[in-house]
Design a protein around this motif. Structure first.
Motif, short mmCIF file in Angstrom:
data_model
loop_
_atom_site.label_atom_id
_atom_site.label_comp_id
_atom_site.label_asym_id
_atom_site.label_seq_id
_atom_site.Cartn_x
_atom_site.Cartn_y
_atom_site.Cartn_z
N LEU A 1 7.21 1.09 -9.56
CA LEU A 1 7.94 2.36 -9.71
C LEU A 1 7.05 3.56 -9.45
O LEU A 1 7.49 4.57 -8.87
CB LEU A 1 8.57 2.44 -11.09
N ASP A 2 5.80 3.48 -9.86
CA ASP A 2 4.86 4.56 -9.58
C ASP A 2 4.67 4.71 -8.07
O ASP A 2 4.64 5.82 -7.54
CB ASP A 2 3.53 4.28 -10.28
N GLY A 3 4.56 3.59 -7.36
CA GLY A 3 4.44 3.64 -5.91
C GLY A 3 5.70 4.17 -5.25
O GLY A 3 5.63 4.98 -4.32
N ILE A 4 6.85 3.75 -5.73
CA ILE A 4 8.12 4.23 -5.19
C ILE A 4 8.23 5.74 -5.36
O ILE A 4 8.69 6.44 -4.46
CB ILE A 4 9.30 3.50 -5.86
N LYS A 5 7.80 6.23 -6.49
CA LYS A 5 7.86 7.67 -6.75
C LYS A 5 7.09 8.46 -5.69
O LYS A 5 7.51 9.54 -5.27
CB LYS A 5 7.29 7.96 -8.14
N ARG A 6 5.99 7.91 -5.21
CA ARG A 6 5.20 8.58 -4.18
C ARG A 6 5.79 8.38 -2.78
O ARG A 6 5.65 9.23 -1.91
CB ARG A 6 3.76 8.07 -4.20
N ALA A 7 6.44 7.24 -2.55
CA ALA A 7 6.92 6.90 -1.21
C ALA A 7 8.30 7.47 -0.88
O ALA A 7 8.64 7.61 0.29
CB ALA A 7 6.94 5.38 -1.04
N ILE A 8 9.07 7.81 -1.90
CA ILE A 8 10.43 8.29 -1.66
C ILE A 8 10.40 9.77 -1.27
O ILE A 8 9.62 10.55 -1.80
CB ILE A 8 11.33 8.04 -2.91
N LYS A 9 11.24 10.13 -0.32
CA LYS A 9 11.35 11.54 0.08
C LYS A 9 12.05 12.33 -1.01
O LYS A 9 12.82 11.76 -1.80
CB LYS A 9 12.16 11.65 1.38
N PRO A 10 11.83 13.64 -1.06
CA PRO A 10 12.60 14.45 -2.01
C PRO A 10 14.10 14.23 -1.79
O PRO A 10 14.57 14.16 -0.66
CB PRO A 10 12.19 15.88 -1.66
N ASN A 11 14.82 14.08 -2.87
CA ASN A 11 16.27 13.83 -2.84
C ASN A 11 16.64 12.49 -2.23
O ASN A 11 17.78 12.29 -1.82
CB ASN A 11 17.02 14.96 -2.13
N ILE B 1 14.97 3.48 -0.99
CA ILE B 1 14.28 2.23 -1.30
C ILE B 1 15.28 1.38 -2.06
O ILE B 1 15.88 1.83 -3.04
CB ILE B 1 12.99 2.47 -2.09
N PHE B 2 15.49 0.16 -1.58
CA PHE B 2 16.56 -0.72 -2.04
C PHE B 2 15.96 -2.03 -2.51
O PHE B 2 15.11 -2.61 -1.84
CB PHE B 2 17.52 -0.96 -0.85
N CYS B 3 16.42 -2.49 -3.66
CA CYS B 3 15.94 -3.78 -4.19
C CYS B 3 17.09 -4.45 -4.92
O CYS B 3 17.69 -3.87 -5.83
CB CYS B 3 14.76 -3.56 -5.14
N ARG C 1 0.84 -1.20 0.00
CA ARG C 1 0.00 0.00 0.00
C ARG C 1 0.88 1.26 0.00
O ARG C 1 1.09 1.88 1.02
CB ARG C 1 -0.93 -0.01 1.21
N TRP C 2 1.41 1.59 -1.16
CA TRP C 2 2.31 2.74 -1.31
C TRP C 2 1.65 4.03 -0.85
O TRP C 2 2.32 4.91 -0.31
CB TRP C 2 2.77 2.87 -2.75
N GLU C 3 0.35 4.17 -1.06
CA GLU C 3 -0.34 5.42 -0.72
C GLU C 3 -0.33 5.68 0.79
O GLU C 3 -0.54 6.82 1.22
CB GLU C 3 -1.77 5.42 -1.26
N ARG D 1 6.59 -6.50 -16.68
CA ARG D 1 6.81 -5.09 -17.00
C ARG D 1 5.72 -4.22 -16.33
O ARG D 1 6.01 -3.19 -15.74
CB ARG D 1 6.81 -4.88 -18.50
N ALA D 2 4.46 -4.65 -16.42
CA ALA D 2 3.36 -3.90 -15.82
C ALA D 2 3.52 -3.81 -14.30
O ALA D 2 3.29 -2.74 -13.70
CB ALA D 2 2.02 -4.54 -16.18
N ASP D 3 3.93 -4.92 -13.66
CA ASP D 3 4.13 -4.90 -12.21
C ASP D 3 5.29 -3.98 -11.82
O ASP D 3 5.22 -3.26 -10.82
CB ASP D 3 4.40 -6.31 -11.68
N ASN D 4 6.36 -3.99 -12.60
CA ASN D 4 7.48 -3.09 -12.34
C ASN D 4 7.06 -1.63 -12.48
O ASN D 4 7.44 -0.79 -11.66
CB ASN D 4 8.66 -3.38 -13.28
#
Length: 122
Positions: free
Chosen positions: A96-106, A78-80, A67-69, A89-92
């Protein structure tokens, strides 16, 4: 290693995706205040919970169901490692869309993969 000059020294939280038995924790833990792991396999999460160094949180679920939101701008890193090849490809792209929201700026996003080609195009 990329973490040598990490600006989050003992601050922030790292999330390891598809964490396996948790053997990367000792490498990353010196750089972050908190360590969280996401692993879908029950035998692996049991092994993680029996480590001498304990992560702050272990999420026993598939990365596709995470639940990225609920984690907006939560992670400094975030490390993988060796996990992307198991996803479509669709799951990746969803991850990545979830990671974009979960990662802090910088923040850091670190993927490590070994790729072998047999000459086939997928």
């Amino acid at each position: 290693m990329v973490m040598k000059n990490c600006r989050f020294k003992k601050n922030g939280t790292v999330l390891e995706l598809m964490a396996g038995c948790g053997r990367n924790m000792d490498v990353l833990l010196p750089y972050f205040a908190n360590y969280e792991m996401l692993e879908r396999n029950n035998s692996m999460t049991t092994a993680i919970k029996n480590l001498s160094n304990k992560p702050n949180a272990v999420y026993e679920q598939d990365v596709r169901d995470f639940r990225w939101e609920q984690k907006l701008q939560c992670y400094a890193c975030i490390f993988c490692i060796w996990g992307l090849g198991y996803l479509t490809r669709a799951d990746n792209m969803h991850m990545l869309d979830g990671i974009k929201r979960a990662i802090k700026p910088n923040g850091f996003i670190i993927f490590f993969e070994s790729v072998i080609s047999n000459g086939e195009t997928k």
